[in-house]
Every structure is written in C-alpha cells, then in structure tokens.
Write an enzyme that holds these catalytic residues in place. Sequence first.
Site, mmCIF file in Angstrom:
data_model
loop_
_atom_site.group_PDB
_atom_site.id
_atom_site.type_symbol
_atom_site.label_atom_id
_atom_site.label_comp_id
_atom_site.label_asym_id
_atom_site.label_seq_id
_atom_site.Cartn_x
_atom_site.Cartn_y
_atom_site.Cartn_z
ATOM 1 N N THR A 179 0.830 -1.202 0.000
ATOM 2 C CA THR A 179 0.000 0.000 0.000
ATOM 3 C C THR A 179 0.867 1.254 0.000
ATOM 4 O O THR A 179 0.571 2.239 -0.683
ATOM 5 C CB THR A 179 -0.942 0.006 1.222
ATOM 6 O OG1 THR A 179 -1.768 -1.159 1.172
ATOM 7 C CG2 THR A 179 -1.807 1.241 1.242
ATOM 8 N N ASP B 155 -4.388 -2.410 -7.816
ATOM 9 C CA ASP B 155 -4.008 -3.036 -6.547
ATOM 10 C C ASP B 155 -4.503 -4.482 -6.522
ATOM 11 O O ASP B 155 -5.506 -4.817 -7.152
ATOM 12 C CB ASP B 155 -4.643 -2.232 -5.404
ATOM 13 C CG ASP B 155 -4.179 -2.696 -4.036
ATOM 14 O OD1 ASP B 155 -3.120 -3.332 -3.945
ATOM 15 O OD2 ASP B 155 -4.898 -2.419 -3.061
ATOM 16 N N GLU B 156 -3.834 -5.347 -5.775
ATOM 17 C CA GLU B 156 -4.230 -6.751 -5.596
ATOM 18 C C GLU B 156 -4.505 -7.419 -6.948
ATOM 19 O O GLU B 156 -5.509 -8.109 -7.148
ATOM 20 C CB GLU B 156 -5.472 -6.854 -4.701
ATOM 21 C CG GLU B 156 -5.308 -6.284 -3.300
ATOM 22 C CD GLU B 156 -4.449 -7.162 -2.389
ATOM 23 O OE1 GLU B 156 -3.863 -8.137 -2.883
ATOM 24 O OE2 GLU B 156 -4.363 -6.854 -1.187
ATOM 25 N N GLN C 17 0.016 -15.055 -3.192
ATOM 26 C CA GLN C 17 -1.192 -14.887 -2.384
ATOM 27 C C GLN C 17 -2.462 -14.929 -3.243
ATOM 28 O O GLN C 17 -3.496 -14.401 -2.856
ATOM 29 C CB GLN C 17 -1.121 -13.576 -1.591
ATOM 30 C CG GLN C 17 0.018 -13.558 -0.579
ATOM 31 C CD GLN C 17 -0.034 -12.338 0.333
ATOM 32 O OE1 GLN C 17 -0.910 -12.209 1.181
ATOM 33 N NE2 GLN C 17 0.927 -11.437 0.156
ATOM 34 N N ARG D 121 0.918 -14.457 8.160
ATOM 35 C CA ARG D 121 0.104 -13.596 9.036
ATOM 36 C C ARG D 121 0.802 -13.382 10.382
ATOM 37 O O ARG D 121 0.437 -12.478 11.137
ATOM 38 C CB ARG D 121 -1.265 -14.236 9.325
ATOM 39 C CG ARG D 121 -2.199 -14.487 8.150
ATOM 40 C CD ARG D 121 -2.363 -13.312 7.230
ATOM 41 N NE ARG D 121 -1.392 -13.377 6.136
ATOM 42 C CZ ARG D 121 -1.056 -12.359 5.356
ATOM 43 N NH1 ARG D 121 -1.570 -11.177 5.575
ATOM 44 N NH2 ARG D 121 -0.187 -12.508 4.379
#
Length: 667
Positions: A50, A240-241, A271, A621
């Site tokens: 980000t 993004d993503e 991911q 995570r």
Amino acid sequence: MPRDYVLKQFSVPVDLSIDYAAELNPQQHAAVTAPPGPALVIAGAGSGKTRTLTYRVAYLLEQGIPADRILLLTFTNKAAREMMRRVAELLGRELRELWGGTFHSIGARVLRRHAEAVGYRPDFTILDREDAVDLIKTCITAAEIDPKKERFPKADALQDVFSMAVNRRKTVAELLAEDYEHFARLAPTIERVANLYRERKQAANVMDFDDLLVLWLRLLEGDESIRGHYQRKLQFVLVDEYQDTNQIQSDLIELLAERSGNLMVVGDDSQSIYSWRGANFRNILDFPKRHPKAVVYKIETNYRSTPQILDVANAAIAANLEQFAKQLTPAQPAGGLPVVVACSDAQQQAAFVAQRMLELREEGGDLKQMAVLYRSHFHALELQLELTRRNIPFSITSGIRFFEQAHIKDVAAYVKFVTNPDDELSFKRLVLMLPGIGGKGAERLWSRFREAGEGPRTIAPRMMVISRGVPKKAEAAWAQLAATLSQLEAEDVRTRPADMIELVIEAGYDEYLKQNHTNWRQRLDDLQQLASFALQFSDTTEFLTQLSLLTNIEAEAEAGAARAADDERVRLSTIHQAKGLEFDVVFVIMLCDGLFPSERSLGAAAGEEEERRLFYVAVTRARRELYLSYPLMRSMAGYGGEAFQSRSRFLGEIPTKLVEEWNLRTF
C-alpha cells in the site's frame, strides 16, 4: 481533446516535495519512480504494498501528471479511501479529481455518463443480490419452467452461474460443461432464462452488480470514440491486488491502458487464493507475456515477521512451479523458531492451543494479538468448545455462521425430528423442501400429523396416514421422505448421529444440493465433516445438545467480533478471511493431508499449488510466534470411527532445521 501525457521518460528534473529515496527502501523506490510503460510489481507479504502504491500516485502527481489522468483501481472501497487519504496527506492537498475506487464503482461512474450507448438510461438503478434472484424467479416463471418437474436449478443457483459466466467471459453453456456438469443437459433452457433476465433488466432500466463490469467493457469494446476518450484521458492506470482479478477485470485493464501503455499492476502471485470465486491466476503470471516490454519490480523486504518465520514462509512456497521467484528478507529482529506440534487427536490439539494461549497471556501477551487459522470452519469445532470451557473469549471471522447455513440446518432437522417427533419447526423445514408445499400446506400437514399421533407414535405410520393430503406433485418426494424417516427411526441407526447424517445424504439430499446450490460440492464436504464430528457421540441427544451449543457460540462470537477492537478476544478465522491481517501469534491447525491441503484440491497440480499459496498466506500472518499443529487420529465418517491422519505434505516441505518439533502424542 485531452492533452497527451504519454512520455518516454518523465520530464527533466522537477522540485519534489517528498524525499522518496529517504522514505522508501531501494526496491520500493525503484517501483515508485519507474519510468512510463508497463510494469509488474511483485510485492511480497508484509513488504509495504500500500505504501508503494500511495507513493507512486504521489510521484506521478509531482511529475506534473494531472490527478484526473490517473486511474487507481482497488478491490474494496476501504482500500481506495485509505490510499486517497494517504496521498492527500503526503502532498498536503485534496485529490477529488483522481479516479480512484473499486472496479465496480468506476464502472458505475462511466456507465452513468454513457448509459444510452448500452441501451440504458442514466438513471438506472442497481440490483442487490436478493433483488436479482427475485427477477430471475420471474424469468423462470415466464419461461414456463416447472423447476421441480425438470429438476431445474433454483434462482439463487442460477444467479451464481450467470455471474461466474460473465466474470470468466464464457457462455452459460461453456461454464455448465466445465463446472456444473449435472446441469449441462439443461443448458438450452438455462440460456433461455439468462436471455430473459438480460432483456428484463434492460426493460426495467436496472443493472445487477456484474453488469457494472460487463456493460462497461461492452461500452469500451463497442464504441471506438468512447474507448478513445478514456484511453486518452486515463493515461496512468494502477491496479491493486492484481492477483485477485478475474478475466473481465483483466480485459478492462488491458483495454484502458492499450494506447498509453502506462499500466502498473501490483500484487503477489504467492497470495492468489480466490480461484473459487473467479480470480484468474494466469492474469498476474502471464503479465510479462502480454507485455514483453514490461519491467518486473520485486519488493521483498518484509516488515512484519521475524527472520525465523520468513524462513518457513520461503520454504513453504518454494515447491510451487508456477510462480515468480522471490525471497522475503526480514526487517524485524530475530525470534524463536516456529513450532510444529503433533497431537494425538483433535481434542488434544484444542487443549494445546487453549493452554498455550493462557501461558502466553501470563507472559504478558495480548489475546487480541493471537489468531487461530484453518482451512475450513469445521476444523475449529473442538477448539470452540475448548475455549468456551476455559472461558477464553474469542471472535469468529469465518464468513457466514456455519451452523446457520441451510444445508446444515436441513440435515439437522432430520435428526431433530426423529429424536423428537413433536418438533414442529423441524417437521415444517423438512416438508417445505418438497415440491408444491408452501407455508399454509406445511401448517395443514403438521396439524394432521399431530392428530395422527393419537394412534401410532412412531413417525413412519403417521406419515403414511396423512399422505393422502399431500399435493400430487409432492407425492413421490413425500414417499421418499417417509422412507428416509423410517430408516432413521430404526433402533440401530437412531442412536448413532453420524450414521443418521450419512443416511440422509445418501437418501437423496446430495441430489437436492446439486439442484439448489452451485457450490454443492463444498456443502457436501461440510456435511461429511458434520458426520465425522458426530462420530464422537454415541448418544443423539448429546450430539444435538453440542450442536445447539456450537450454534450459540457462533452467535456470541459474532457479537464479540464487533467488540474485538476493544475487548481482549482471540481471533478464529478461515485463512481466506484472514488475508490482509496480521497477529503477534498465529496457530495454524488441522495440517493433515486431505484437510489442508483439502482432498478435492489434490486431484490437479493447479489445485495443490493454490492450497500451498493458502498455506503461505497463513504462515505470513504471524509477526512473532507461529505454531503449526496436526492430529494423528481423527473421527472420520465412512471409516468406521477413528482414522489415522497423514501430516500435511506442506509440513514435509519445510526443512527440519527451520522448526522446533513438539510431540504431544499420548499413544
């Protein structure tokens, strides 16, 4: 005509208000200050994705690119707002002109301006899912289809089929042949309903959520002047993503950036875990093939996890053949080795997790910074009971409440009704699944069933007594229901809840799932897991008590999730729901082959690789401590009780020197 900002290089030195080299690491800086042209930014977990995108927008603005020439596409409104806020803070001014938002919000914005070009008025309204399903129901009726007679899919299932088809840019027939073969014979009829649905939406001047992308793309592909306008206007496209884009989103991006070539996509192929909802992994993997001149930037410095956790993460993803090679490097100080924990069974695994949480809390840890991650919601049932027994507060973020799902409640209704024939709610739930029976009909049948109870007390004879009052179209289904209930009443079955569940599935409920739900395989897996969970109960009443307890636990945990920001609560979550989150301590449970990776994924290399990416997401995570656990024995329906479990192949791919082994087995 908009001024053309397509440049081979950015203009000669400008005074920059931001010291990009000082505020970014070298890899981030390279991506942020990249020259015009196609660029793929592979941003590893915890690497500041980000931040990189935010500074890239600021850099473009400081190079003199007007805000209304920049398009920033994200997947959530929250992400879009956050990035716009950060850019505004960096530059000290508002950026209302910037085209930033989700794919769907930008699609709606464009379509409001050009609705007539796709046969709509600018004041079109947008249907929510419930409204879309209702409209499909009217189309089924208009097509004079008897869903029960033809075993035709319900409107809710059709909505999923139509949505998946348009997002993958396939015809309905193609999609049915590939993914829903049990509906393939009905393809012409289903396509007729799809055509009616499109026609009625247009006649009513309404669009569903998918139309915001479908019609946006149709507009650009079909109108050269409009396409040229947006290709000239939106000269820097940032996404993004990107690993989560589906086919229609990818095609939109490619078309918008076709003229300028200034397309920067940011994501992490490791991911990519959403193929089940239409995401196309090939979009990110094949980007350099579609753009031979693209520069690939890798951002590999991880600011989240200890070096020891990152060593495990790098090892966890290494076996995937289809990936951009990357090596996460740590910015955090060293910690302890991640722990692999072998347990006797699911109960011991639950006890270990709960006990370790309490120990960490005694050492000063915060329950809010602890999470338990799992492949499927059912993997945490024993843990929920254990945490409740020990008064450890927790919240669940696993999507819909598991025990409130229709298929779980349907099968539970069989067990409840056989156990307690006075259960009016369960009786009505069962008969309402039959064709031609509505609320009033169910009420009449219940009254007659109660009256028949004055004679025979068992269920089957009473079902036969009232069968003459059943609507004609429900006669065959009623006979099947009566036969199933009779089998469930048998003395050698009714005391074994696992056998009861298996019998319900085999007696036709699996076919009911196929007819009513596009994700019937997942729902069938859920029911098999429910049967396995039931094996530990030799008494049906105790099983139903625990089922009720777990249902209430879910409700309380959901309510607790709203307070989790303030209260000290452990987080329980599927890995899919946890993507984007991070915790000091992470427990990943049920790491057994067939559970994680899931059994269904093991039939194809692509499926196993996505499961490995899911494992990688779980590992990354964790900030400080990571525990990977598995039971060696587990109750398995269809195996006559407890069955030996093979530990996940993903654990076997991690070198033993990278982890500490704890063996808690008691046998």
